[in-house]
Design an enzyme around this catalytic site. Structure first.
Site, PDB file in Angstrom:
ATOM      1  N   ARG A 131      -2.513  -1.999  -3.593  1.00  0.00           N
ATOM      2  CA  ARG A 131      -3.715  -1.194  -3.411  1.00  0.00           C
ATOM      3  C   ARG A 131      -3.620  -0.001  -4.356  1.00  0.00           C
ATOM      4  NH1 ARG A 131      -5.035   3.265   0.926  1.00  0.00           N
ATOM      5  NH2 ARG A 131      -7.225   3.547   0.448  1.00  0.00           N
TER       6      ARG A 131
ATOM      7  N   HIS B 203     -12.712   3.086  -0.338  1.00  0.00           N
ATOM      8  CA  HIS B 203     -12.739   2.054   0.713  1.00  0.00           C
ATOM      9  C   HIS B 203     -13.438   0.780   0.224  1.00  0.00           C
ATOM     10  CE1 HIS B 203     -12.782   5.389   4.038  1.00  0.00           C
ATOM     11  NE2 HIS B 203     -11.546   4.977   3.853  1.00  0.00           N
TER      12      HIS B 203
ATOM     13  N   ASN C  91       0.873  -1.170   0.000  1.00  0.00           N
ATOM     14  CA  ASN C  91       0.000   0.000   0.000  1.00  0.00           C
ATOM     15  C   ASN C  91       0.910   1.219   0.000  1.00  0.00           C
ATOM     16  OD1 ASN C  91      -1.793   2.041   0.536  1.00  0.00           O
ATOM     17  ND2 ASN C  91      -2.757   1.048   2.298  1.00  0.00           N
TER      18      ASN C  91
ATOM     19  N   ARG D 141     -11.823  15.645   7.468  1.00  0.00           N
ATOM     20  CA  ARG D 141     -12.577  16.074   6.280  1.00  0.00           C
ATOM     21  C   ARG D 141     -14.018  16.398   6.638  1.00  0.00           C
ATOM     22  NH1 ARG D 141     -11.113  10.765   3.069  1.00  0.00           N
ATOM     23  NH2 ARG D 141      -8.982  10.687   3.829  1.00  0.00           N
TER      24      ARG D 141
ATOM     25  N   GLU E  78      -8.203  -5.141   4.986  1.00  0.00           N
ATOM     26  CA  GLU E  78      -8.018  -4.814   3.571  1.00  0.00           C
ATOM     27  C   GLU E  78      -6.841  -5.575   2.970  1.00  0.00           C
ATOM     28  OE1 GLU E  78      -8.560  -0.741   5.049  1.00  0.00           O
ATOM     29  OE2 GLU E  78      -9.254  -0.271   3.038  1.00  0.00           O
TER      30      GLU E  78
END
Ligand code: ADP
Length: 409
Positions: free
Chosen positions: A96, A185, A11, A246, A389
């Site tokens: 990823r 996601h 990743n 965010r 993940e």
């Protein structure tokens, strides 16, 4: 020769690389680690051997100039554990990749054409796709003979109907600039919705699930029979839920206002909404543990930030309930979803008429296992399902490599 069974998952961020080496015979982890602050003078590599009960964590500090140097350092650590990247047991490297646009609906073996397409998507993922590309190119240079697989964050959401994926703006303008809702996601939403079905003793095709991925970034998805039908992030990962830093949903006119009235530049507004908003903007902290601690001490700003976070979450639960019509489970996952019992309790509170409730004792249990936290009488299961993940990327990469090998036979 025996079939290789190991997959390295990478990743790659702009200044970091996270990695895990897995053995797909039993999904076990052989090693994991992280290189941080690449190119920043004082880089740090933390490597943890995990095979056979695990070994001691090793940490190295010093300059690591670029991703190539980072991956070389990782390869050396793995080799020291007898897990070198030159091993014939390595079946694939799974990467990823954040943005796969509309083209990549499945994990994909990377070739020059795939690289060019990921590059073409840079304008819609300016922060992520360039870093992902650097990681891929570096790994390809290291093992050019090995299948390298891209697993896209957007892929799971490509099943969204146009009614959910399109913004209600001029169609020609939207299409000319590929403006639509892609969602992110996806690897986590795919994994968690499937694990939730398993927890209920059902096949993914049989259940409708609302997945709430609440980490630093946060997103919700509505999954009908194993297929995503709506998700809260959009063109970028800024839309939707209130996140650590965010804003999530906001009237787009706020941005014009900030420009025209507050005299802010596009870059300043970008930083405001992505880095100085959400929980951190509301109360100065983005860690839910710290926010709960402050609330316990009577801090009003922290309490308001928590309420705003939960209010937005509840709105999405209601919206996705309506989108799905029938809901079998609501699954909480990622750092906040897996650990913050007060968030789960507050988000579900008052939804008894929808068949949703949380059992206080079950909610208070701390565990790494997937579990149901709703009372037995509840019509809809509320679950905590830890996401994974890396495992999902490894599984998808390995399945693809096996598939290609058998079709080449
Ligand atoms: P990322 O999006 O960076 O992968 P994670 O899924 O790891 O994020 O989630 C990180 C967040 O999880 C932290 O910022 C914190 O708010 C929250 N978190 C982690 N552990 C706990 C805990 N024990 N209690 C409450 N919140 C937690």
């Amino acid at each position: 020769m025996t079939t290789p069974t190991r997959v390295l998952v990478l990743n790659s961020g702009s200044s970091s690389v996270k990695y895990q080496l897995l053995d797909m015979r039993d999904d076990s982890r052989l090693a994991q680690g992280l290189v941080e602050r690449i190119g920043e003078g004082t880089s740090r590599l933390v490597h943890t051997p995990l095979q056979g009960g695990g070994g001691r964590k090793r940490e190295k500090n010093g300059p690591i100039a670029d991703h190539a140097a980072a991956l070389k350092a990782v390869a050396e650590e793995l080799a020291a554990d007898g897990l070198g990247l030159d091993s014939p047991e390595l079946a694939a490297i799974g990467h990823r990749v954040v943005h796969g646009g509309l083209r990549f609906t499945q994990p994909t073996v990377i070739d020059e054409e795939v690289l060019a397409e990921i590059e073409r998507l840079v304008p819609v993922a300016p922060l992520h796709n360039p870093a992902n590309l650097t990681g891929i190119r570096t790994a390809m240079a290291l093992r050019p003979d090995l299948p390298q697989v891209a697993v896209f964050d957007t892929a799971f959401h490509t099943t969204m109907p146009e009614s959910a994926a399109r913004y209600a703006i001029d169609v020609e303008t939207a299409d000319a600039h590929r403006i639509r809702r892609y969602g992110f996601h996806g690897t986590s939403h795919a994994y968690v919705s499937r694990e939730t079905a398993r927890l209920l003793g059902k096949e993914p095709e049989e259940v409708n699930v609302i997945v709430l991925h609440l980490g630093n970034g946060a997103s919700a998805s509505a999954v009908r029979g194993g297929r995503c039908v709506d998700t809260s992030m959009g063109l970028t990962p800024l839309e939707g839920l209130v996140m650590g830093t965010r804003s999530g949903d906001i009237d787009p006119a706020v941005t014009f206002h900030l420009k025209r009235v507050a005299g802010m530049s596009e870059d300043e507004i970008d930083v405001l909404l992505n880095k100085r908003s959400g929980l951190v903007g509301l109360c100065g902290d983005n860690d839910m543990r710290e926010i709960r601690r402050r609330i316990d001490e009577g801090d009003e700003r922290a309490a308001l930030a928590f309420d705003i976070y939960v209010h937005r979450l509840k709105k999405y639960i209601g919206a996705y309930y309506a989108v799905l019509g029938r809901v079998d489970a609501v699954a909480f996952t990622a750092g906040v979803g897996e650990n913050a019992a007060p968030v789960r309790e507050a988000a579900i509170a008052g939804l008894e008429e929808l068949g949703l409730a949380v059992d206080a004792d079950l909610n208070a249990v701390r565990s790494d296992e997937a579990r149901i936290i709703s009372p037995v009488y509840a019509r809809v299961a509320v679950a905590v399902v830890p996401t994974d993940e890396e495992l999902e990327i490894a599984r998808q990469s390995y399945a693809l490599v096996l598939d290609e090998a058998s079709s080449n036979e």
